[in-house]
Design a protein around this motif. Sequence first.
Motif, PDB file in Angstrom:
ATOM      1  N   PRO A 140       0.832  -1.210   0.000  1.00  0.00           N
ATOM      2  CA  PRO A 140       0.000   0.000   0.000  1.00  0.00           C
ATOM      3  C   PRO A 140       0.867   1.261   0.000  1.00  0.00           C
ATOM      4  O   PRO A 140       2.042   1.233   0.378  1.00  0.00           O
ATOM      5  N   GLU A 141       0.276   2.346  -0.417  1.00  0.00           N
ATOM      6  CA  GLU A 141       1.004   3.615  -0.456  1.00  0.00           C
ATOM      7  C   GLU A 141       1.483   4.011   0.938  1.00  0.00           C
ATOM      8  O   GLU A 141       0.764   3.872   1.918  1.00  0.00           O
ATOM      9  N   ASP A 142       2.705   4.528   1.000  1.00  0.00           N
ATOM     10  CA  ASP A 142       3.229   5.042   2.264  1.00  0.00           C
ATOM     11  C   ASP A 142       2.743   6.456   2.534  1.00  0.00           C
ATOM     12  O   ASP A 142       2.741   6.913   3.676  1.00  0.00           O
ATOM     13  N   SER A 143       2.374   7.159   1.480  1.00  0.00           N
ATOM     14  CA  SER A 143       1.901   8.536   1.623  1.00  0.00           C
ATOM     15  C   SER A 143       0.898   8.826   0.513  1.00  0.00           C
ATOM     16  O   SER A 143       0.907   8.173  -0.526  1.00  0.00           O
ATOM     17  N   PRO A 144       0.010   9.794   0.732  1.00  0.00           N
ATOM     18  CA  PRO A 144      -0.974  10.136  -0.308  1.00  0.00           C
ATOM     19  C   PRO A 144      -0.286  10.534  -1.614  1.00  0.00           C
ATOM     20  O   PRO A 144       0.750  11.201  -1.597  1.00  0.00           O
ATOM     21  N   GLU A 145      -0.836  10.075  -2.714  1.00  0.00           N
ATOM     22  CA  GLU A 145      -0.370  10.396  -4.059  1.00  0.00           C
ATOM     23  C   GLU A 145       0.963   9.729  -4.433  1.00  0.00           C
ATOM     24  O   GLU A 145       1.534  10.035  -5.482  1.00  0.00           O
ATOM     25  N   GLN A 146       1.468   8.831  -3.571  1.00  0.00           N
ATOM     26  CA  GLN A 146       2.724   8.159  -3.909  1.00  0.00           C
ATOM     27  C   GLN A 146       2.602   7.387  -5.222  1.00  0.00           C
ATOM     28  O   GLN A 146       3.489   7.448  -6.077  1.00  0.00           O
ATOM     29  N   TYR A 147       1.475   6.698  -5.398  1.00  0.00           N
ATOM     30  CA  TYR A 147       1.320   5.904  -6.613  1.00  0.00           C
ATOM     31  C   TYR A 147       0.870   6.752  -7.802  1.00  0.00           C
ATOM     32  O   TYR A 147       1.020   6.323  -8.948  1.00  0.00           O
ATOM     33  N   ASP A 148       0.348   7.945  -7.534  1.00  0.00           N
ATOM     34  CA  ASP A 148       0.139   8.888  -8.637  1.00  0.00           C
ATOM     35  C   ASP A 148       1.491   9.256  -9.246  1.00  0.00           C
ATOM     36  O   ASP A 148       1.651   9.301 -10.475  1.00  0.00           O
ATOM     37  N   GLN A 149       2.470   9.524  -8.384  1.00  0.00           N
ATOM     38  CA  GLN A 149       3.817   9.851  -8.855  1.00  0.00           C
ATOM     39  C   GLN A 149       4.464   8.664  -9.554  1.00  0.00           C
ATOM     40  O   GLN A 149       5.145   8.823 -10.577  1.00  0.00           O
ATOM     41  N   LEU A 150       4.244   7.460  -9.008  1.00  0.00           N
ATOM     42  CA  LEU A 150       4.813   6.271  -9.628  1.00  0.00           C
ATOM     43  C   LEU A 150       4.204   6.043 -11.015  1.00  0.00           C
ATOM     44  O   LEU A 150       4.923   5.715 -11.974  1.00  0.00           O
ATOM     45  N   ALA A 151       2.898   6.233 -11.127  1.00  0.00           N
ATOM     46  CA  ALA A 151       2.249   6.086 -12.433  1.00  0.00           C
ATOM     47  C   ALA A 151       2.821   7.076 -13.438  1.00  0.00           C
ATOM     48  O   ALA A 151       3.057   6.734 -14.606  1.00  0.00           O
ATOM     49  N   GLN A 152       3.084   8.306 -13.001  1.00  0.00           N
ATOM     50  CA  GLN A 152       3.672   9.302 -13.895  1.00  0.00           C
ATOM     51  C   GLN A 152       5.085   8.916 -14.302  1.00  0.00           C
ATOM     52  O   GLN A 152       5.480   9.111 -15.469  1.00  0.00           O
ATOM     53  N   SER A 153       5.866   8.357 -13.379  1.00  0.00           N
ATOM     54  CA  SER A 153       7.221   7.913 -13.707  1.00  0.00           C
ATOM     55  C   SER A 153       7.194   6.773 -14.729  1.00  0.00           C
ATOM     56  O   SER A 153       8.000   6.749 -15.668  1.00  0.00           O
ATOM     57  N   LEU A 154       6.269   5.837 -14.531  1.00  0.00           N
ATOM     58  CA  LEU A 154       6.111   4.744 -15.492  1.00  0.00           C
ATOM     59  C   LEU A 154       5.717   5.289 -16.867  1.00  0.00           C
ATOM     60  O   LEU A 154       6.270   4.880 -17.891  1.00  0.00           O
ATOM     61  N   TRP A 155       4.775   6.214 -16.866  1.00  0.00           N
ATOM     62  CA  TRP A 155       4.297   6.815 -18.115  1.00  0.00           C
ATOM     63  C   TRP A 155       5.436   7.506 -18.863  1.00  0.00           C
ATOM     64  O   TRP A 155       5.623   7.312 -20.067  1.00  0.00           O
ATOM     65  N   LYS A 178      12.344  -2.529 -21.186  1.00  0.00           N
ATOM     66  CA  LYS A 178      11.552  -3.270 -20.212  1.00  0.00           C
ATOM     67  C   LYS A 178      12.208  -3.231 -18.824  1.00  0.00           C
ATOM     68  O   LYS A 178      11.526  -3.053 -17.804  1.00  0.00           O
ATOM     69  N   GLN A 179      13.519  -3.368 -18.784  1.00  0.00           N
ATOM     70  CA  GLN A 179      14.220  -3.335 -17.496  1.00  0.00           C
ATOM     71  C   GLN A 179      14.019  -1.989 -16.810  1.00  0.00           C
ATOM     72  O   GLN A 179      13.832  -1.932 -15.586  1.00  0.00           O
ATOM     73  N   ALA A 180      14.061  -0.904 -17.578  1.00  0.00           N
ATOM     74  CA  ALA A 180      13.888   0.429 -16.998  1.00  0.00           C
ATOM     75  C   ALA A 180      12.506   0.576 -16.372  1.00  0.00           C
ATOM     76  O   ALA A 180      12.358   1.176 -15.298  1.00  0.00           O
ATOM     77  N   VAL A 181      11.490   0.037 -17.034  1.00  0.00           N
ATOM     78  CA  VAL A 181      10.126   0.111 -16.486  1.00  0.00           C
ATOM     79  C   VAL A 181      10.025  -0.696 -15.198  1.00  0.00           C
ATOM     80  O   VAL A 181       9.493  -0.220 -14.181  1.00  0.00           O
ATOM     81  N   TRP A 182      10.531  -1.913 -15.218  1.00  0.00           N
ATOM     82  CA  TRP A 182      10.436  -2.766 -14.030  1.00  0.00           C
ATOM     83  C   TRP A 182      11.237  -2.214 -12.858  1.00  0.00           C
ATOM     84  O   TRP A 182      10.865  -2.427 -11.695  1.00  0.00           O
ATOM     85  N   GLU A 183      12.336  -1.511 -13.134  1.00  0.00           N
ATOM     86  CA  GLU A 183      13.129  -0.942 -12.042  1.00  0.00           C
ATOM     87  C   GLU A 183      12.333   0.097 -11.256  1.00  0.00           C
ATOM     88  O   GLU A 183      12.578   0.302 -10.073  1.00  0.00           O
ATOM     89  N   HIS A 184      11.379   0.756 -11.906  1.00  0.00           N
ATOM     90  CA  HIS A 184      10.505   1.677 -11.180  1.00  0.00           C
ATOM     91  C   HIS A 184       9.613   0.926 -10.192  1.00  0.00           C
ATOM     92  O   HIS A 184       9.257   1.458  -9.135  1.00  0.00           O
ATOM     93  N   LEU A 185       9.241  -0.295 -10.548  1.00  0.00           N
ATOM     94  CA  LEU A 185       8.268  -1.047  -9.757  1.00  0.00           C
ATOM     95  C   LEU A 185       8.891  -1.906  -8.667  1.00  0.00           C
ATOM     96  O   LEU A 185       8.259  -2.144  -7.636  1.00  0.00           O
ATOM     97  N   ARG A 186      10.097  -2.374  -8.882  1.00  0.00           N
ATOM     98  CA  ARG A 186      10.706  -3.345  -7.959  1.00  0.00           C
ATOM     99  C   ARG A 186      10.717  -2.896  -6.504  1.00  0.00           C
ATOM    100  O   ARG A 186      10.437  -3.704  -5.608  1.00  0.00           O
ATOM    101  N   PRO A 187      11.008  -1.631  -6.192  1.00  0.00           N
ATOM    102  CA  PRO A 187      11.031  -1.239  -4.768  1.00  0.00           C
ATOM    103  C   PRO A 187       9.679  -1.347  -4.064  1.00  0.00           C
ATOM    104  O   PRO A 187       9.623  -1.309  -2.836  1.00  0.00           O
ATOM    105  N   TYR A 188       8.599  -1.471  -4.832  1.00  0.00           N
ATOM    106  CA  TYR A 188       7.258  -1.476  -4.248  1.00  0.00           C
ATOM    107  C   TYR A 188       6.664  -2.878  -4.127  1.00  0.00           C
ATOM    108  O   TYR A 188       5.557  -3.030  -3.617  1.00  0.00           O
ATOM    109  N   PHE A 189       7.397  -3.886  -4.583  1.00  0.00           N
ATOM    110  CA  PHE A 189       6.884  -5.249  -4.507  1.00  0.00           C
ATOM    111  C   PHE A 189       6.807  -5.735  -3.067  1.00  0.00           C
ATOM    112  O   PHE A 189       7.689  -5.461  -2.253  1.00  0.00           O
TER     113      PHE A 189
END
Length: 206
Positions: A140-155, A178-189
């Motif tokens: 879950p998000e640690d702070s409000p809008e954290q995943y809004d920022q993550l979605a923008q980084s992925l985009w 593909k590796q660059a995209v997944w590197e954004h996500l790995r810390p949140y798994f």
Amino acid sequence: MPVSTKERILNASVRLFNEHGVDAVRLQQIAEEIGISVGNLAYHFKTKDAIVESVYEQVLDEFAHIFRQYLQAPELAAFDQQISLYYQFFQNYQFYLAEFFKTNPEQTRQQLQWQRAVNKMLIQLRSWLDFHVQRTMLRPEDSPEQYDQLAQSLWMTLVFLPAFAAMRGQTTTELSYKQAVWEHLRPYFTTEGIAEFETLVLPMLA
């Protein structure tokens, strides 16, 4: 199945648009690219604007096809396949980003269509993150809008990475993309997310 003259015209137009930009390409160039007369080309497309319109329709259709992949299977492995589709899309239509950022007194209809498409892409990415929080693949998000920022980084990575690399004199392969995209996500798994990623996705990146 033989490629029709109309398809050849559109394919040649995309190649030339990528190389020279839409404004610089003339009907004569497109005709010469596939070895037909301008008159023959005009039989299929009366003007260059008609060609541009058809190319944009093709672009948006392919973009919509990528969206539909998410609706069919939003799991991690399926997302990896969707990343591949985005890579191919932005490789095939490099001119489209340049067209979007052209300075015009008013936005063209095509620019507005593209704007709606990329905004839809951002919304879908945010929805994908929420789905995997519910699946316990992402924490879950640690702070409000954290995943809004993550979605923008992925985009931004999905849309701009090849262009950014080219500006630095580098090339982007499908694997590095593909590796660059997944590197954004790995810390949140979560632990479950890491297990699914290592079992289903990592072998495809090896």
